[in-house]
Write a protein that holds these residues in place. Sequence first.
Motif, short mmCIF file in Angstrom:
data_model
loop_
_atom_site.label_atom_id
_atom_site.label_comp_id
_atom_site.label_asym_id
_atom_site.label_seq_id
_atom_site.Cartn_x
_atom_site.Cartn_y
_atom_site.Cartn_z
N ALA A 181 5.74 71.47 67.76
CA ALA A 181 6.01 71.13 69.16
C ALA A 181 6.81 69.84 69.23
CB ALA A 181 4.69 70.98 69.91
N ALA A 182 7.76 69.81 70.16
CA ALA A 182 8.54 68.58 70.36
C ALA A 182 7.60 67.48 70.83
CB ALA A 182 9.63 68.83 71.41
N PRO A 183 7.67 66.31 70.23
CA PRO A 183 6.74 65.24 70.59
C PRO A 183 7.11 64.58 71.91
CG PRO A 183 8.32 64.41 69.02
CD PRO A 183 8.61 65.90 69.17
N ASN A 184 6.11 64.05 72.58
CA ASN A 184 6.39 63.09 73.64
C ASN A 184 6.91 61.83 72.95
OD1 ASN A 184 5.06 64.79 75.66
ND2 ASN A 184 3.18 64.17 74.62
N LYS A 227 16.85 65.59 78.56
CA LYS A 227 16.56 66.51 79.68
C LYS A 227 16.98 67.95 79.38
CE LYS A 227 16.41 65.45 84.04
NZ LYS A 227 16.70 64.96 85.41
N PRO A 228 18.19 68.18 78.84
CA PRO A 228 18.55 69.57 78.52
C PRO A 228 17.66 70.19 77.44
CG PRO A 228 20.50 68.18 78.61
CD PRO A 228 19.33 67.27 78.64
N ALA A 229 16.95 69.36 76.67
CA ALA A 229 16.03 69.86 75.65
C ALA A 229 14.64 70.13 76.24
CB ALA A 229 15.93 68.86 74.50
N GLY A 230 14.52 70.03 77.57
CA GLY A 230 13.26 70.37 78.23
C GLY A 230 12.34 69.21 78.53
N TYR A 231 12.81 68.00 78.35
CA TYR A 231 11.97 66.82 78.58
C TYR A 231 11.98 66.39 80.04
CZ TYR A 231 11.05 65.62 73.67
OH TYR A 231 10.60 65.62 72.37
N ARG A 232 10.81 65.92 80.50
CA ARG A 232 10.75 65.12 81.72
C ARG A 232 10.96 63.67 81.30
NH1 ARG A 232 10.78 66.34 87.03
NH2 ARG A 232 9.08 64.90 87.50
N ARG A 287 -0.88 66.55 84.65
CA ARG A 287 -1.37 67.43 85.71
C ARG A 287 -0.35 68.50 86.11
NH1 ARG A 287 -1.67 64.18 90.84
NH2 ARG A 287 0.51 64.89 90.98
N ASP A 288 0.93 68.08 86.23
CA ASP A 288 1.93 68.96 86.84
C ASP A 288 2.97 69.52 85.88
OD1 ASP A 288 0.71 68.27 89.28
OD2 ASP A 288 2.07 66.57 89.57
N GLN A 289 3.16 68.87 84.71
CA GLN A 289 4.24 69.27 83.80
C GLN A 289 3.75 69.41 82.36
OE1 GLN A 289 7.35 69.79 84.96
NE2 GLN A 289 7.09 68.97 87.02
N LYS A 290 2.51 69.79 82.19
CA LYS A 290 1.91 69.74 80.86
C LYS A 290 2.55 70.68 79.85
CE LYS A 290 -1.87 72.82 82.27
NZ LYS A 290 -3.33 72.90 82.43
N ASP A 291 3.36 71.63 80.33
CA ASP A 291 4.05 72.54 79.41
C ASP A 291 5.32 71.92 78.85
OD1 ASP A 291 5.07 72.61 82.04
OD2 ASP A 291 6.11 74.50 81.65
N LYS A 292 5.69 70.72 79.32
CA LYS A 292 6.92 70.06 78.87
C LYS A 292 6.59 68.75 78.14
CE LYS A 292 9.90 71.64 82.67
NZ LYS A 292 10.81 71.18 83.75
N PRO A 293 7.42 68.39 77.18
CA PRO A 293 7.27 67.04 76.60
C PRO A 293 7.88 66.01 77.55
CG PRO A 293 9.12 68.15 75.58
CD PRO A 293 8.50 69.16 76.54
N PHE A 294 7.55 64.74 77.33
CA PHE A 294 8.13 63.70 78.19
C PHE A 294 8.70 62.56 77.34
CE2 PHE A 294 3.66 62.22 77.87
CZ PHE A 294 3.85 60.89 77.51
N PHE A 295 9.66 61.88 77.93
CA PHE A 295 10.21 60.63 77.39
C PHE A 295 9.92 59.54 78.40
CE2 PHE A 295 13.97 57.67 77.42
CZ PHE A 295 13.63 56.98 76.26
N VAL A 352 13.88 64.01 66.37
CA VAL A 352 12.49 64.49 66.49
C VAL A 352 12.30 65.45 67.66
CG1 VAL A 352 11.63 62.39 65.38
CG2 VAL A 352 11.65 62.54 67.89
N ALA A 353 13.17 65.34 68.68
CA ALA A 353 13.05 66.21 69.85
C ALA A 353 13.76 67.55 69.65
CB ALA A 353 13.62 65.51 71.09
N GLY A 354 14.57 67.64 68.62
CA GLY A 354 15.37 68.85 68.44
C GLY A 354 16.42 69.00 69.52
N ALA A 355 16.91 67.87 70.02
CA ALA A 355 17.90 67.88 71.10
C ALA A 355 19.31 67.92 70.51
CB ALA A 355 17.73 66.65 71.98
N ALA A 356 20.29 68.11 71.38
CA ALA A 356 21.69 68.13 70.96
C ALA A 356 22.43 67.00 71.65
CB ALA A 356 22.33 69.47 71.31
#
Length: 572
Positions: free
Chosen positions: A19-22, A113-118, A204-212, A445-449
Amino acid sequence: MLLRSLLFVLITASALRAAAPNIILIMSDDMGFSDLGCYGGEIQTPNLNRLAQRGVRLNQFYNTGRCCPTRASLLTGLYPHQAGIGHMMEDRGHDGYRGDLNNRCVTIAEVLKPAGYRTYAVGKWHVTKHAKPEGPKHNWPLQRGFDRFYGTITGAGSFYDPGTLTRDDTMISPFADPEYQPQRYYYTDAISDHAIRYIDEHARDQKDKPFFLYMAYTAAHWPMHALEEDIAKYRGKYDAGYESVRQARFLRMKEMGLIAKNAELAPTVGDWSNVKDKVWETRCMEVFAAMIDHMDQGIGRVISSLEKHRLLENTLILFLQDNGGCQEAIGRQLKLPEANSQTFPVIAPDAIRTDVIPKQTRDGQPVKQGLGITPGGPNDYIAYGEAWANVSNTPHREYKHYVHEGGIATPLIAHWPAGIPAAQHGKIEQQTGHLIDLMATCVDVAGAAYPAEFKGQTIQPMEGVSLAPAFHGKDNGVRSIFWEHEGNRAHRFGPWKIVAKEKKPWELYNIEEDRAEQHDLAASEPERMKTMVASWDAWAARALVLPVGTWKASDIGKNAKKKAKPNSKKPD
């Protein structure tokens, strides 16, 4: 049953690793290399010490020596000039010194953000010259990739009533903010509280996403503002003076393995026996220590929030500082009785403040400066001074502004249970690293581009390398790292470093043997000097650094003066 349980644990652990880390990037302000407990200091930082004990410390990591360039470099993965902020928040007439993030760079938030992060930011922004409530906002946090922001747009101010305080895109007063009304407003607490709020809301609201989450504390930047209960912990701690504290730190750093057993100590600045008002002088350092202590308490509460939501395991926490200890003498000049006794009209609770050094508090009392004015409370505005900054930077030479080690050396603590092997916990890694590496690390570590183009604009390539190998004890190899700020310049390559102050000749040091920069080898290594200077010149040409000296005055300003006064002498 045992086999099934074991299989479940293995599958769960594998999924967690995948899983992509916070990512939480925490930066403090105007602190020295040895202020933290885990870097040899006597200041109580149990929460950062805990992160260091269960993570990795780098002892040769670098910033840029000043607040604005550091933030520009950290956010973009570029050298600060490439991002447009080679100096401070003024346009100097050259692309490397525009005082605003340019559109040829992207922030970590814009990449993740394009890698799914809040993406969330709290605290000091300080990468735009536009700091008015109704002015341009193209370089405010929400316009540079962040979903939420609470903090200050400018770089300094009162901890009890900060100017340019902003929630998302709107400047606010801390005393007319319907969303946050603590019993006692203190900016360090507000930063910590909003970080916790964003973590709680995310869980609470975005637990399916990693955050920065980018946390930029203003502690321990002047003014020396701290709570009395924290100051009380340090009463008497600094009564023995500068040299005693430096020597104690120096010995601890050797024992901890942060510096070599045969390391030297740069000369102590300030003669304690000649200090006339020792009570006042020790109070300055007591307040400074209390500011750091309270920041650490807030970081502890952030860690607790992560634990509460079971997020700590797969959260990469990075802690660093924006520059070395600050020698600036703000508020330490002779007391001016008339300025310190004047009263002013009351400022309304909902009025927006934008002042960096306020003349008054909201209740009409003067903000006092001068020798002997007791630091700590809302009515004073004082820095802790050059001699204590020299203590903070133990064992290094020089301070903020400069690119000798005292100005640019910073702790870097990395904590990530799911990503840093247990065998590495508590280790001190010797690899060199720089702010430019933080973007590369986050992308890795985020697997971002990292984009070649963003919003129709060609983007400059990343300058840094990922620090992830260092977390595993692997060497990133030998490479060049460069600096320029206010004409002060440096180049580090392997153990070698050339460094110079503005308009002064280059010096050469073997940093592995002489981190305190006491033995200049320039005369005995002419070929090495020639090669390293040539590399710096080539970098400066491509990184928008040249011409050196453009930090002082813009060509635009000079041309305007010539038109206004055609017969005036050329400025110095």
